[in-house]
Design an enzyme around this catalytic site. Sequence first.
Site, PDB file in Angstrom:
ATOM      1  CD  GLU A  24      -1.778  -2.393   1.216  1.00 57.03           C
ATOM      2  OE1 GLU A  24      -0.673  -2.682   1.739  1.00 57.03           O
ATOM      3  OE2 GLU A  24      -2.584  -3.253   0.815  1.00 57.03           O
ATOM      4  CG  HIS A  51     -11.642  -6.122   6.611  1.00 57.02           C
ATOM      5  ND1 HIS A  51     -10.836  -6.630   7.597  1.00 57.02           N
ATOM      6  CD2 HIS A  51     -11.077  -6.502   5.439  1.00 57.02           C
ATOM      7  CE1 HIS A  51      -9.828  -7.300   7.056  1.00 57.02           C
ATOM      8  NE2 HIS A  51      -9.943  -7.234   5.744  1.00 57.02           N
TER       9      HIS A  51
END
Lengths: 334, 327
Positions: B59, B128
């Site tokens: 990322e 999440h």
Amino acid sequence: MALPSSPPDAAAPDAERLLGLYATMQRIRVFETLADEAHKAGQVAGYIHLSIGQEAIAAAVGANLREDDVLTSTHRGHGHTIAKGADPLAMFRELCGRAGGTCGGKGGSMHIADFSVGMLGANGVVAAGLPIAVGAAHAIALKGEDRIAVCFFGDGATNRGPFLEALNWAAAFRLPVLFVCEDNGYGATTRTGSVSAGGGPGVRAESLGIPVTVVDGNDLAAVDAAAAALVRAVREGGGPQFLHARTYRFRGHTSSDPATYRDAAEVQAQLAGNDPIRRAAATLAGLGVTPDALERVERHEREALAAALATALDSPWPDLGTAFTDVQDIGAPQ
Amino acid sequence: MSRLTYREAARLALAHELAADPAVWTLGEDIGRGGVFGQYQGLQAEFGPTRVVDTPISEAAIMGGAVGAALLGTRPVVEMRFSDFALCAVDELVNQAAKARYMFGGQARVPLVVRQPVGLWSNSAAQHSQSLESWYVHIPGLVVLAPATPADNYGLLRAAIRSDDPVVHLEHKDLWPAEGEVPLDGDWEVPIGVARRVREGRDVTVVTWSGGVRIAEEAATLAETQGVSLDILDLRSLWPWDRGAVLDSVARTGRLLVVHEAVEVAGFGAEIAATVADALFGALKAPVRRLGAPRIPVPYSPALEPASRITAPAVAAAAAGLVSWRS
Ligand SMILES: Cc1ncc(C[n+]2csc(CCOP(=O)(O)OP(=O)(O)O)c2C)c(N)n1
Ligand SMILES: [Mg+2]
């Protein structure tokens, strides 16, 4: 920027070419010496990181780049910026926070940048320049250009995650990047070796399939020859290359750091025997360059840069309104 | 007009911009096979693997690389998979993307879009499910979008890709299958910074966005049965946000309720509440109110997750409470 007059050869360096690189080293040394004095006099705010003792790497790598090549730098970025061809007057203005600075006084030493010569920025965050350089190389590849991206970083940066992410990315996509690790042995006050596992930066790069060249970073002709070969290999499309340049930081981490954590004998030995400028001068003398010629180069840089600093200190402060510009287009400050 | 899902609308928006501008490219994990939510389906086949790029699970390098690529004049559209994973790239977004133009004195721009799927979905629990929009609104340099409908996801994503600013585009995971009419013709886009009036009402202004919009609409139906009428504004764009539309509405209703799925404490609702309290102090008929999640990580169990959810009955009850408020 010193321009190649002939392909560099470490064994038989070309005097004219080396003298050009020597001038760049002197420009960096004098620039930083003056910046340090100006900082101590309160004319440069914040703090500055000096690359005194490490000039050969910046000068030699810079001399092997084209103006349209790009580079990312670190918190210790004056040398890279000068070697890429930035105007020292605009740089002094930036350090002094004045109008006409490379960044209009909004960046300062730690965020100095000059996009007009492909210098995409120093960085206040260790290792942050690595992914940015790799992304720039990705854009170059997308556009099908033959430019390259160069990424300078310290030994300390090799312990941050973005180092791995960036090297892996560059190798996986075979991007035109030259990684240059300026290994001065320390991250701030800590010996990097004392907090690092494994065989060092080069071993990490090699484990990703990136070819590594180790060089004495204080040997100007050696760095020049290595950089020339690596820049050529990267430009020819062979994927990333890694230059591990061993060097030494002659000053503290910042210009206000007395660096008492380093062994006095170690520092003394480096200052006495490993000054890249004195070593280059000796090489040049061996090639028949007279002491007079070397002295002329140094004097020229001293005079030109002293004048530039004086002009910078005479320059107006930026208009306060510019604090509110260039934030963003949409939703800009009212 | 075409009837499309939120997912398909976003896919077509990106496809249009990829077709229109060779500088646009997109990168992220698994997007070559359509992305985790299918929002990139078929794009790699159409535009090739160099413009629809499968990346390593990196990322920081995805975001940081996009910054470098944007500085060199390309227009990357970055996929972060789940907004929670964008936290692995906070330096690259906050210290690099949002700062480069400013700290380099305007020498370059960073025209990138980072897509971050947000919100409660499928019992995905604490790592999440988050909605962290207020973090991004806090950062000078960033534009922050949070579409609630297929048309807005289409129109705002197109506007985001064409903008020269770094844009955080928050897509709600629970909305991917939501359907709606989308004007696909020509260069249509949604102007950034303009709220959408979802429903006209007279008693309470409800300001919301993203997943909150459907809840507010449901609440309006419930409130109506109690004789309370809600004026619902979907901000769509959180920075810049449509201060004028909010102030106009509250000036009429005299009451404000901000509804968001994010944790209420220091959520973006606080900014709106403070702005309205400041600008309309004398015109308010009741205190300004916020309704967001309690300050707990999102729990997993179907028996526990509701503790993190704002619901239509809670919104309706809060609105009714404002109407019956007496000092
Ligand atoms: C992410 C991050 N952590 C810590 C720092 C503080 N810091 C600035 S420079 C530095 C040392 C970096 O060492 P190295 O990469 O070897 O570069 P050098 O200073 O030796 O040139 C540290 C720890 C920082 N700027 N960024
Ligand atoms: Mg170091």
